[in-house]
Design a protein around this motif. Structure first.
Motif, PDB file in Angstrom:
ATOM      1  N   TRP A 303       0.797  -1.225   0.000  1.00 31.08           N
ATOM      2  CA  TRP A 303       0.000   0.000   0.000  1.00 31.08           C
ATOM      3  C   TRP A 303       0.834   1.281   0.000  1.00 31.08           C
ATOM      4  O   TRP A 303       0.788   2.082  -0.922  1.00 31.08           O
ATOM      5  CB  TRP A 303      -0.989  -0.029   1.165  1.00 31.08           C
ATOM      6  N   ASP A 333      -2.073  -5.011  -1.960  1.00 26.62           N
ATOM      7  CA  ASP A 333      -3.147  -4.208  -1.363  1.00 26.62           C
ATOM      8  C   ASP A 333      -4.121  -3.723  -2.436  1.00 26.62           C
ATOM      9  O   ASP A 333      -4.180  -4.281  -3.549  1.00 26.62           O
ATOM     10  CB  ASP A 333      -2.513  -3.053  -0.554  1.00 26.62           C
ATOM     11  N   ASP A 334      -4.867  -2.721  -2.138  1.00 23.52           N
ATOM     12  CA  ASP A 334      -5.913  -2.153  -2.991  1.00 23.52           C
ATOM     13  C   ASP A 334      -5.413  -1.883  -4.424  1.00 23.52           C
ATOM     14  O   ASP A 334      -4.232  -1.657  -4.633  1.00 23.52           O
ATOM     15  CB  ASP A 334      -6.333  -0.820  -2.325  1.00 23.52           C
ATOM     16  N   ARG A 340     -10.689  -0.067 -10.359  1.00 21.36           N
ATOM     17  CA  ARG A 340     -10.207   0.559  -9.117  1.00 21.36           C
ATOM     18  C   ARG A 340      -8.828   1.206  -9.328  1.00 21.36           C
ATOM     19  O   ARG A 340      -7.802   0.675  -8.873  1.00 21.36           O
ATOM     20  CB  ARG A 340     -10.155  -0.509  -8.033  1.00 21.36           C
ATOM     21  N   TRP A 378      -5.731  -8.056  -0.951  1.00 19.31           N
ATOM     22  CA  TRP A 378      -6.668  -7.167  -0.271  1.00 19.31           C
ATOM     23  C   TRP A 378      -8.084  -7.292  -0.842  1.00 19.31           C
ATOM     24  O   TRP A 378      -8.270  -7.334  -2.056  1.00 19.31           O
ATOM     25  CB  TRP A 378      -6.176  -5.732  -0.474  1.00 19.31           C
ATOM     26  N   ARG A 410     -15.716   8.219   1.920  1.00 19.69           N
ATOM     27  CA  ARG A 410     -14.752   7.539   1.032  1.00 19.69           C
ATOM     28  C   ARG A 410     -15.392   7.032  -0.268  1.00 19.69           C
ATOM     29  O   ARG A 410     -15.031   5.979  -0.771  1.00 19.69           O
ATOM     30  CB  ARG A 410     -14.049   6.390   1.766  1.00 19.69           C
ATOM     31  N   LYS A 443      -6.311  -9.676   3.326  1.00 18.50           N
ATOM     32  CA  LYS A 443      -6.448  -8.478   4.158  1.00 18.50           C
ATOM     33  C   LYS A 443      -7.871  -7.987   3.928  1.00 18.50           C
ATOM     34  O   LYS A 443      -8.197  -7.509   2.843  1.00 18.50           O
ATOM     35  CB  LYS A 443      -5.416  -7.421   3.745  1.00 18.50           C
ATOM     36  N   ASP A 445     -10.682  -5.553   4.471  1.00 18.19           N
ATOM     37  CA  ASP A 445     -10.798  -4.152   4.887  1.00 18.19           C
ATOM     38  C   ASP A 445     -12.266  -3.734   5.009  1.00 18.19           C
ATOM     39  O   ASP A 445     -13.171  -4.421   4.534  1.00 18.19           O
ATOM     40  CB  ASP A 445     -10.079  -3.271   3.840  1.00 18.19           C
ATOM     41  N   ASN A 447     -13.918   0.228   5.062  1.00 16.48           N
ATOM     42  CA  ASN A 447     -13.433   1.606   5.146  1.00 16.48           C
ATOM     43  C   ASN A 447     -14.476   2.700   5.296  1.00 16.48           C
ATOM     44  O   ASN A 447     -14.222   3.839   4.904  1.00 16.48           O
ATOM     45  CB  ASN A 447     -12.576   1.905   3.909  1.00 16.48           C
ATOM     46  N   CYS A 487      -9.014  -5.517   9.016  1.00 13.23           N
ATOM     47  CA  CYS A 487      -8.573  -4.124   8.873  1.00 13.23           C
ATOM     48  C   CYS A 487      -9.830  -3.294   8.678  1.00 13.23           C
ATOM     49  O   CYS A 487     -10.783  -3.744   8.053  1.00 13.23           O
ATOM     50  CB  CYS A 487      -7.670  -4.030   7.651  1.00 13.23           C
ATOM     51  N   SER A 489      -9.905   0.717   7.858  1.00 12.17           N
ATOM     52  CA  SER A 489      -9.177   1.994   7.847  1.00 12.17           C
ATOM     53  C   SER A 489      -8.177   1.968   8.992  1.00 12.17           C
ATOM     54  O   SER A 489      -8.172   2.845   9.854  1.00 12.17           O
ATOM     55  CB  SER A 489     -10.116   3.178   8.022  1.00 12.17           C
ATOM     56  N   GLY A 490      -7.361   0.953   9.034  1.00 17.41           N
ATOM     57  CA  GLY A 490      -6.471   0.750  10.183  1.00 17.41           C
ATOM     58  C   GLY A 490      -7.193  -0.092  11.207  1.00 17.41           C
ATOM     59  O   GLY A 490      -7.782  -1.122  10.899  1.00 17.41           O
ATOM     60  N   TRP A 506      -5.109  -5.235  11.679  1.00 20.47           N
ATOM     61  CA  TRP A 506      -4.254  -4.150  11.206  1.00 20.47           C
ATOM     62  C   TRP A 506      -4.428  -3.018  12.221  1.00 20.47           C
ATOM     63  O   TRP A 506      -5.491  -2.418  12.333  1.00 20.47           O
ATOM     64  CB  TRP A 506      -4.623  -3.738   9.791  1.00 20.47           C
ATOM     65  N   ASP A 509      -3.456   2.689  10.442  1.00 21.18           N
ATOM     66  CA  ASP A 509      -2.878   3.145   9.175  1.00 21.18           C
ATOM     67  C   ASP A 509      -1.651   4.006   9.415  1.00 21.18           C
ATOM     68  O   ASP A 509      -0.943   4.335   8.469  1.00 21.18           O
ATOM     69  CB  ASP A 509      -3.913   3.944   8.371  1.00 21.18           C
TER      70      ASP A 509
HETATM   71  C1  GLA Z   1      -7.449   1.297   4.300  1.00 19.41           C
HETATM   72  C2  GLA Z   1      -6.433   0.401   4.971  1.00 19.41           C
HETATM   73  C3  GLA Z   1      -5.078   0.613   4.346  1.00 19.41           C
HETATM   74  C4  GLA Z   1      -5.145   0.315   2.868  1.00 19.41           C
HETATM   75  C5  GLA Z   1      -6.231   1.177   2.223  1.00 19.41           C
HETATM   76  C6  GLA Z   1      -6.453   0.778   0.779  1.00 19.41           C
HETATM   77  O1  GLA Z   1      -7.204   2.626   4.576  1.00 19.41           O
HETATM   78  O2  GLA Z   1      -6.402   0.639   6.345  1.00 19.41           O
HETATM   79  O3  GLA Z   1      -4.112  -0.199   4.960  1.00 19.41           O
HETATM   80  O4  GLA Z   1      -5.405  -1.041   2.672  1.00 19.41           O
HETATM   81  O5  GLA Z   1      -7.459   1.061   2.905  1.00 19.41           O
HETATM   82  O6  GLA Z   1      -7.453   1.525   0.191  1.00 19.41           O
END
Ligand code: GLA
Length: 709
Positions: A303, A333-334, A340, A378, A410, A443, A445, A447, A487, A489-490, A506, A509
């Motif tokens: 990321w 990751d993303d 995307r 992710w 977001r 992972k 997530d 968010n 995870c 957003s952290g 996680w 962030d």
């Molecule tokens: C969130 C996660 C980050 C990362 C982003 C990707 O913020 O906490 O670690 O994966 O998304 O968009």
């Protein structure tokens, strides 16, 4: 009558009579010479002027029917009637010395309650749930149902609870003695950045290392309410349960509601004792045990190295650089799927994007495996960008409140997991990727906060949360070796509910090591090191703009589940070398770090010191971070904890490899701590302490102790 559950250290005693409300009369240290009726006699209260003629007794849900003063653990009614509930014992079954079930019945409101209380024989952690059944013939409206009305002994005068925000999770706040209520409510559909549903209570004088303390945690990732009340009748209760939106839980005749579990730990050895119980419990009873004996591999996460700027070549060179410093798992990751290319688009379209990866994922996966690393990827399964194929095809698949505008967050909205077709879609898409590439790690997530968690007009966070857990479970059952990281957003979904279905959290962030010192210390009250993701971020921290040395960044990430999250081609050769050394050090000591007893030290505010002592007491690692300048010309001595006083230990400094003390010779030189080290007794290290060298602030020292026989 009495019933007691106990371990060798702890006990919980209840009184009950058939047809009466049951009550917890004692929870704490194991009492070996005390018949239960002595507790009942000692606790006898009397009539107080200006109050009810008889003392009003609490119960396991502090129901309104009893007329209790403080907060209740149960709000249930039948369209406004039958609210004065009173749950009276019909049956008590003790399954073992550590487990019991109490069945109660409210003959007027026609509610059956089943209380399950267990005390773990090894960790002394209490796990309690309440299940309600509607025995009547009309719908039962449930507005609040805690896992248990948990009495808080009056010695616990202070509270420690969580606060925080995105990128600054697990901050703790101390709440001095108070009257009335302390309440935290979370209604954002995820555990949240500003408060794990957990809190600690301390007696006066309790510190990290000594004194009486208790901790409470609700195993739940949805909406919740945590409250502590000290009431006019000189009693205190902790209540933790789901926060329901209006009409969210309507129990139909014959149907049940089950509360999330409450976890409670008690210790005479300060907050460390409480944390050790919780850590052990998480490792042995909350996690599902599949990876119990697996060494936690060093992660490399893409990321902060590339964000959405992905190409096959770039990812392959990241993988090569990661393997070179010793990473063992590569997590893409993303940005790898659908359209995307930025936050605004593509979420929900879970197929490999030909635009960025025209050859698919296979070449990358092959490369990662050929470099000896596991492959992780992710997903953010519960979410969809309105600008996506999924949303265009199924605009009705989202949670909402009809006619009410979504709060922008977001650029995404939440899918309605209570609809089987949505879960099926997610399972199929995720399976296609996980199965095809034999993905080792997801992972997972999440968010955004969910402000309008409605499904077909009804509030649905409860069902949504259960559906999330079920989807995670189904994937793990289908792919028995798959590991999942939680995870949001952290660290916004870190709790024992999600940990029952995942393997790691996680933590934040923020990969800023200075922030991480506080964040990881805060998380450690309830979460053990092996599940606490801790990554080495870029020299210039993306979140804070702070510039930190590799020594400090890497030293900080060792005390957790270590990973790397930076473009290593932008780090100097020297820093890559230092990082490689840190990875080696982590690998050398991860068994100790992840199986020993964890301690936070009581120190001055410019230090953050924590340590892990092996279960046999023959080895330890202590980290001491200088998180600020010191007011005196030299820093203090560091007094360790958790060592056996009579044993002799060889003390060495193992991190940083080249510490530059500002003046020489330093205490490191005097005692040859970078070489052979020197032998000291446990009692000297704990009672006298180690004089710290004069270092620049933002230095993280790691001491190693090995018993000298
Ligand atoms: C969130 C996660 C980050 C990362 C982003 C990707 O913020 O906490 O670690 O994966 O998304 O968009």
């Amino acid at each position: 009558m009495f019933v007691t559950l106990y371990t060798d250290k702890s006990q919980v005693t209840l009184t009950y009579d058939i047809g009466e409300r049951p009550q917890i009369i004692y929870w704490g240290k194991r009492l070996r010479n005390t018949p239960e009726n002595q507790l009942a006699h000692l606790g006898q209260r009397q009539y107080a002027r200006g109050a009810a003629y008889e003392d009003i007794q609490p119960s396991l849900s502090n129901e309104l029917g009893a007329g209790i003063y403080g907060s209740t653990g149960l709000l249930a009614h039948r369209a406004g009637k039958d609210w004065a509930t009173s749950l009276e014992v019909t049956d008590v079954r003790q399954h073992s010395e550590q487990s019991l079930t109490i069945n109660c019945y409210d003959p007027r409101a026609k509610i059956e309650a089943v209380y399950n209380i267990e005390i773990d024989i090894d960790t002394h952690v209490i796990v309690a749930t309440t299940r309600l059944k509607n025995i009547g013939n009309s719908p039962l409206y449930l507005d609040w149902c805690t896992a248990l009305s948990m009495p808080l002994d009056n010695r616990f005068t202070r509270l420690k609870s969580y606060m925080g925000r995105w990128s600054d999770e697990f901050r703790t706040q101390d709440i001095p003695n108070f009257r009335g209520g302390y309440i935290r409510e979370n209604k954002i559909g995820r555990t949240g950045h500003d408060g794990v549903p957990a809190l600690l209570a301390l007696a006066d004088g309790t510190t990290e290392c000594c004194g009486d303390a208790v901790g409470f945690h609700l195993g739940w990732s949805g909406n919740n309410r945590v409250r502590v009340d000290r009431t006019i009748d000189a009693r205190s209760f902790v209540h933790m349960g789901e926060y329901f939106f209006p009409g969210e839980i309507i129990i139909d005749p014959g149907q049940t509601y089950q509360s999330p579990p409450l976890y409670a730990a008690w210790s005479e050895q300060g907050l460390n004792g409480v944390s050790q119980s919780f850590h052990h419990h998480v490792m042995h009873s909350v996690l599902d045990g599949r990876i119990k004996d697996k060494a936690r591999p060093v992660h490399y996460n893409t990321w902060e190295a590339v964000y959405f700027d992905i190409t096959e070549d770039k990812l392959i060179s990241l993988a090569e650089a990661a393997a070179e410093v010793g990473a063992e798992r590569f997590v893409l990751d993303d940005g790898w799927f659908g359209g995307r290319r930025c936050q605004e688009k593509g979420l929900g379209d879970w197929y490999v994007s030909e635009e960025v990866l025209p050859n698919g994922l296979q070449p990358l996966v092959d490369k990662v495996r050929s470099l000896g690393m596991e492959f992780g990827i992710w997903f953010e399964p519960e979410m969809v960008n309105p600008d996506s194929e999924l949303y265009r095809n199924h605009p009705d698949w989202i949670l909402n409140a009809p006619g009410v505008e979504q709060v922008p967050f977001r650029y995404q909205v939440a899918l309605d997991l209570t609809k089987p077709e949505v879960v099926e879609y997610l399972f199929e898409c995720m399976s296609a990727v996980i199965g095809k590439y034999q993905v080792d790690y997801v992972k997972w997530d999440m968010n955004r906060d969910i402000h309008h968690p409605g499904s077909d007009g009804h509030a649905a966070t409860h069902k949504q949360t259960l559906a999330l857990y079920a989807l995670m479970r189904r994937l793990r059952e289908t792919y028995p070796n798959l590991e999942i990281e939680s995870c949001a957003s952290g660290g916004a979904r870190a709790d024992y509910g999600v940990l029952a279905n995942t393997d790691r959290i996680w933590t934040s962030d923020s990969n800023d090591a200075l922030d991480r010192q506080t964040i990881q210390r805060g998380a450690s009250y309830f979460f053990p090191l092996p599940i606490m993701g801790a990554h080495v971020g870029p020299r210039n921290c993306h979140i804070t703009g702070r510039e930190l040395t590799m020594d400090f960044r890497a030293g900080t990430a060792i005390f957790g589940h270590m990973g790397i999250e930076a473009d290593l081609s932008k780090e100097s050769e020297e820093d890559r070398h230092i990082l490689g050394n840190a990875v080696d050090l982590y690998k050398q000591h991860r068994e100790l770090l992840h199986s020993g007893k964890f301690y936070r030290l009581d120190t001055v505010s410019y230090l953050n010191a924590v340590g892990v002592v092996s279960n046999t007491g023959n080895e330890a690692l202590f980290s001491c971070a200088m998180v600020d300048g010191h007011p005196d010309i030299l820093p203090v001595r560091l007094q360790l904890t958790g060592l056996l006083p009579e044993r002799q230990f060889r003390l060495r400094l193992v991190w940083p490899k080249n510490p530059n003390s500002i003046t020489q010779p330093s205490p490191l030189d005097h005692n040859d701590l970078l070489g052979e080290g020197r032998v000291f007794s446990g009692e000297a290290l704990m009672n006298y302490g180690i004089q710290l060298p004069l270092m620049f602030p933002l230095t993280c020292l790691i001491y190693h102790l090995k018993e000298e026989i």
